[in-house]
Motif scaffolding. Structure first.
Motif, PDB file in Angstrom:
ATOM      1  N   SER A   1       1.536 -50.304 -20.879  1.00 57.62           N
ATOM      2  CA  SER A   1       1.667 -49.645 -19.580  1.00 57.62           C
ATOM      3  C   SER A   1       2.755 -50.313 -18.755  1.00 57.62           C
ATOM      4  O   SER A   1       2.722 -51.533 -18.545  1.00 57.62           O
ATOM      5  N   ILE A   2       3.710 -49.511 -18.311  1.00 57.32           N
ATOM      6  CA  ILE A   2       4.835 -50.023 -17.518  1.00 57.32           C
ATOM      7  C   ILE A   2       4.791 -49.378 -16.141  1.00 57.32           C
ATOM      8  O   ILE A   2       4.747 -48.149 -16.021  1.00 57.32           O
ATOM      9  N   ALA A   3       4.784 -50.221 -15.106  1.00 51.97           N
ATOM     10  CA  ALA A   3       4.776 -49.732 -13.727  1.00 51.97           C
ATOM     11  C   ALA A   3       6.196 -49.746 -13.177  1.00 51.97           C
ATOM     12  O   ALA A   3       6.900 -50.761 -13.270  1.00 51.97           O
ATOM     13  N   PHE A   4       6.624 -48.625 -12.602  1.00 54.34           N
ATOM     14  CA  PHE A   4       7.923 -48.497 -11.950  1.00 54.34           C
ATOM     15  C   PHE A   4       7.662 -48.410 -10.446  1.00 54.34           C
ATOM     16  O   PHE A   4       7.149 -47.399  -9.958  1.00 54.34           O
ATOM     17  N   ILE A   5       7.997 -49.480  -9.714  1.00 52.97           N
ATOM     18  CA  ILE A   5       7.743 -49.563  -8.278  1.00 52.97           C
ATOM     19  C   ILE A   5       9.044 -49.301  -7.535  1.00 52.97           C
ATOM     20  O   ILE A   5      10.090 -49.879  -7.867  1.00 52.97           O
ATOM     21  N   GLY A   6       9.003 -48.420  -6.537  1.00 50.82           N
ATOM     22  CA  GLY A   6      10.196 -48.091  -5.777  1.00 50.82           C
ATOM     23  C   GLY A   6      10.312 -48.903  -4.497  1.00 50.82           C
ATOM     24  O   GLY A   6       9.304 -49.294  -3.894  1.00 50.82           O
ATOM     25  N   LEU A   7      11.561 -49.137  -4.071  1.00 48.48           N
ATOM     26  CA  LEU A   7      11.808 -49.945  -2.870  1.00 48.48           C
ATOM     27  C   LEU A   7      13.124 -49.508  -2.249  1.00 48.48           C
ATOM     28  O   LEU A   7      14.098 -49.219  -2.951  1.00 48.48           O
TER      29      LEU A   7
END
Length: 816
Positions: free
Chosen positions: A577-583
């Motif tokens: 599982s890979i989390a892509f967090i935006g900023l």
């Protein structure tokens, strides 16, 4: 289905080829399985799933569509030798020499897994396949018992067996999957036997028999994967009785013991066992093996049991990817005939596979070594009274097959991806190491129309970039990943539209429409994506067919991230599982008119990132990737020194304005990779943080190119263990003399441009020399400020340098 095929066929005189019973040796097998010893039972494809529905458990997500067909060329030689009782050869002749070339159909099938509202634990497949087909001509010399030539015979067989199947699989976990399938079997077969006699007083004879068959077959299978390298499957196939309807004409059909009335054939139950082993080596090897055993079949006719005995067979194959992309296959098979031991066959196979555009072309060759049988005949005329004769027959076959098959996969989004090959499905599903190719853009600023690369040659600039070239490159990488069993994702790190007439039209509408067509998987927001107000930002997010991730953009009144923006997206890649967090940068406060932001605010980058890393990990995320518009500076060491100075002084490092990625990677741990935007600086190599070892990648601006990094991920430890750059450098400049555009996307963008630039061909002035964006005098800034004064009657006009995106070139080139 070879046993079912046998049910259609008549029981004929010994010595005729097994095509009479089992159909052509290639049958419905594609050259993929043909090159691997006919291991079709463990072929992880849409057609293979019809035969083994539990394979849906390891097939890829999406909609798979497969079409298979091909041609085969065979050479078959049969000889007959006759010996007397003293083992002296009485005679030897070529019994039959056959060769032929013909088209064989394979089938069409589709498989759906993980689509739309379909539960993750359920998958379906449906299609048409050809278990056997009959297209065979056979010539032989007819002799009597004393080995005297009496004439010539010719056998012609034609027909096809069809199966229409529906399969469903239940997938409770990555370890087990269960499948059920039901199929309707129907087909026909025509057999013609003609004999021309040596004796001119005897007329030629012709016998013809036509048969149709109908029946039902059911299958159940289970797949077990103990460690994602080994896949083991067991299946039980139970055919219902086949209903046979024969018709004859011509001379009496002396070679068939059945009447001309309809009859039913009780087909045997079949047990199959198969396995796939993927060692995970550099050749991407795949080993496949299978075994089948069938019970007795029965047919009662006039008190005589004409059924089939139990039979069994084994197949094994290996597949390796050669340097340059071709896939080599080798196999072995042995099948014991259910009809007669004389029909048992050993088979050695080899194959080579290529990918040509969206088609997969596979060549397969098989060789069956000499097989023989001896039949002792007594009480027949011979040279010595009372002699017995021994008839020995040998049969050698060489066959070459060529087949093509087309597969495509439809993700949850609208786009159609490129072919999903067997190797891609099995290797990606079972290897301990998987690869994720990240394609990324940033700071496009509406640059989907190609532009001149004046930074390379001011006088004769080559053309570079544009949305059609980005789309074409992305499609090529997706196809490459599909062939190699790898994953691919397309990301943008913000500032998508502000900066060109095409981009500014309807405040970014054309850019989002292009991104939908290009198949972006997700984006984050940049500061310029708020230039026309937060409502426009949210409207663009609504228009997008992909998720927009941004964790630190919230409504101050509620503290919530506004819909449809989400803080992060978690994607599963083969159990990782890979989390892509935006900023987005908090400097947006100083770059956008505060009135346009309304009640929305931007939270502290460090605190927000730490919060959502913790939340994503609680949701099961194994790897953290930040899609961020904070920007990577060109001189990161300068910012590292400031962090070190604060730490050495025992102070917490803070800033009153925005944080960049060099600083953030020192202050926040747990980030594996940052896909960066904002500073318009491209880097040939990823930058690695010396504190937390976070990788940072970033490209140049204005749609001039694209970044690509290939991550190597261990599926056992679920960690990032390395990376490489397939193009040699992380950022690829899309120069038009090196890359080709996507024609459909190019036509779409040209339509956008013609609308957005309508009327801009009007010349309002000529620059005899370049008017620079800024120097000590800021001439372009002065020009723009003077124009504002002239057009508004204001007393004072101000122009910020950051709002000027480029210089005005000298006379001879137009600028928009």
């Amino acid at each position: 289905m070879s046993i079912i095929a046998a049910g259609i066929l008549s029981f004929m005189i010994a010595g005729l080829p097994e095509v009479m019973w089992l159909g052509n040796p290639v049958g419905s097998a594609s050259a993929v399985s043909h090159g691997m010893g006919e291991c079709g039972f463990m072929e992880v494809s849409a057609l293979g799933i019809l035969e083994n529905p539990s394979l849906l458990g390891i097939s890829d997500h999406g909609l798979q569509v497969e079409f298979s067909a091909g041609m085969d060329f065979f050479v078959e030689k049969r000889t007959r030798r006759v010996y007397d009782q003293f083992e002296s050869s009485i005679g030897e002749s070529e019994f039959a020499f056959n060769k032929g070339i013909g088209f064989f159909p394979g089938g069409v099938a589709l498989a759906a897994k993980g689509l739309g509202g379909l539960p993750e634990s359920l998958a379906f497949a449906a299609g048409w396949r050809v278990p056997a087909f009959y297209g065979y001509s056979y010539e032989r010399t007819v002799r009597d018992a004393a080995y005297v030539i009496t004439g010539d015979g010719r056998l012609d067989v034609s027909g096809i067996l069809n199966e229409f199947t529906l399969a469903v699989a239940f997938i409770p976990s990555d370890v087990f999957s269960f499948g059920l399938a039901g199929g309707y079997v129907t087909g026909s077969r025509d057999v013609t036997w003609e004999v021309t006699h040596v004796d001119p007083l005897l007329d030629s004879t012709r016998s013809h028999r036509s048969e149709t068959a109908n029946g039902i077959v059911t299958r159940g299978s289970i797949l077990f994967s103990p460690d994602r390298r080994v896949f083991v499957s067991a299946a039980l196939e139970y055919p219902m009785p086949l209903s046979i309807s024969p018709e004859t004409d011509g001379d009496p059909v002396t070679w068939n013991v059945l009447s001309e009335t309809d009859y039913d054939l009780d087909m045997p139950m079949i047990l199959r066992l198969g396995s796939i082993y993927i060692p995970g080596n550099s050749l991407r090897s795949r080993f496949v093996g299978e075994f089948f055993w069938s019970s007795d079949g029965s047919l009662e006719f006039e008190g005589e049991n004409l059924g089939m005995k139990n039979s069994w067979g084994v197949n094994a194959g290996v597949e390796n990817t050669l340097p340059g992309g071709p896939v080599a296959r080798f196999g072995f098979g042995y099948k014991r005939s259910p009809l007669a031991s004389a029909l048992d066959r050993m088979n050695f196979t080899a194959g080579l596979g290529f990918c040509i555009s969206e088609w997969n072309l596979d060549l397969g060759a098989s060789f069956s070594p000499d097989r023989w049988r001896q039949t002792e005949i007594t009480g027949l005329p011979s040279f010595v009274a009372g002699d017995s004769l021994t008839v020995e027959e040998t049969d050698t076959r060489v066959m070459i097959s060529i087949s093509g098959y087309l597969t495509c996969r439809r993700e949850d989004k609208v786009r159609i991806l490129l072919p999903v090959l067997l190797l891609a499905l099995t290797f990606a599903a079972g290897a301990d190491t998987i690869y994720l190719n990240i394609l990324h853009t940033n700071d496009i600023h509406g640059g989907i129309v190609p532009r001149e690369a004046t930074f390379l040659n001011p006088d004769f600039p080559p053309m570079i970039g544009g949305g059609a070239y980005i789309s074409s490159y992305v499609d090529g990488v997706r196809e490459e990943c599909s062939e190699n069993g790898e994953y691919c994702i397309l990301i943008d790190a913000g500032d998508i539209y502000q900066g060109t007439p095409t981009g500014n039209y309807e405040s970014g509408e054309f850019i989002v429409e292009w991104m939908n067509a290009a198949g972006y998987d997700m984006i984050t927001l940049g500061n310029h994506d708020f230039d026309d107000g937060t409502q426009n930002t949210l409207d663009l997010c609504e228009q997008a067919d992909f998720p927009v991730v941004c964790a630190n953009f919230v409504d101050s009144a509620t503290g919530e991230i506004p819909y449809p923006i989400i803080p992060y997206e978690i994607i599963d890649y083969d159990g990782v599982s890979i989390a892509f967090i935006g900023l987005v940068t908090t400097d947006t406060y100083g770059l956008v008119n505060p009135e346009l932001l309304g009640s929305y605010i931007f939270l502290n980058e460090v605190e927000c990132t730490e919060r959502y890393i913790e939340e994503a990990e609680e949701q099961g995320a194994d790897i953290i990737i930040l899609v961020s518009h904070l920007g990577q500076p060109g001189d990161p060491d300068k910012y590292l020194e400031r962090v070190y100075e604060a730490w050495n002084a025992g102070e917490e490092y803070t800033k009153d304005f925005c944080m960049n990625h060099a600083e953030l990677t020192c202050l926040v741990s747990g980030i594996d990779l940052i896909v960066s935007g904002h500073t318009h600086l491209g880097f040939a190599e990823p930058w690695v943080s010396p504190v937390n070892h976070t990788l940072v990648v970033q490209g140049y601006a204005n749609g001039t190119g694209i970044g690509r990094i290939r991550l190597e991920i261990d599926t056992d430890t679920k960690t990032l263990i390395g990376y490489d750059l397939p193009e040699g450098e992380e950022y690829i400049s899309l120069l038009h003399d090196e890359f080709w555009p996507d024609p459909a996307i190019a036509e779409m963008i040209e339509g956008f441009r013609s609308v957005a630039e309508a009327g801009m061909d009007h010349v309002i002035g000529e620059a005899v020399e370049q008017i620079p964006r800024g120097n000590a005098e800021h001439p372009l800034g002065r020009l723009i400020a003077d124009a504002m004064l002239f057009s508004t009657d204001a007393d004072v006009a101000l122009m910020n340098r950051g709002g000027i995106r480029a210089a005005i070139p000298s006379l001879g080139r137009r600028h928009r």
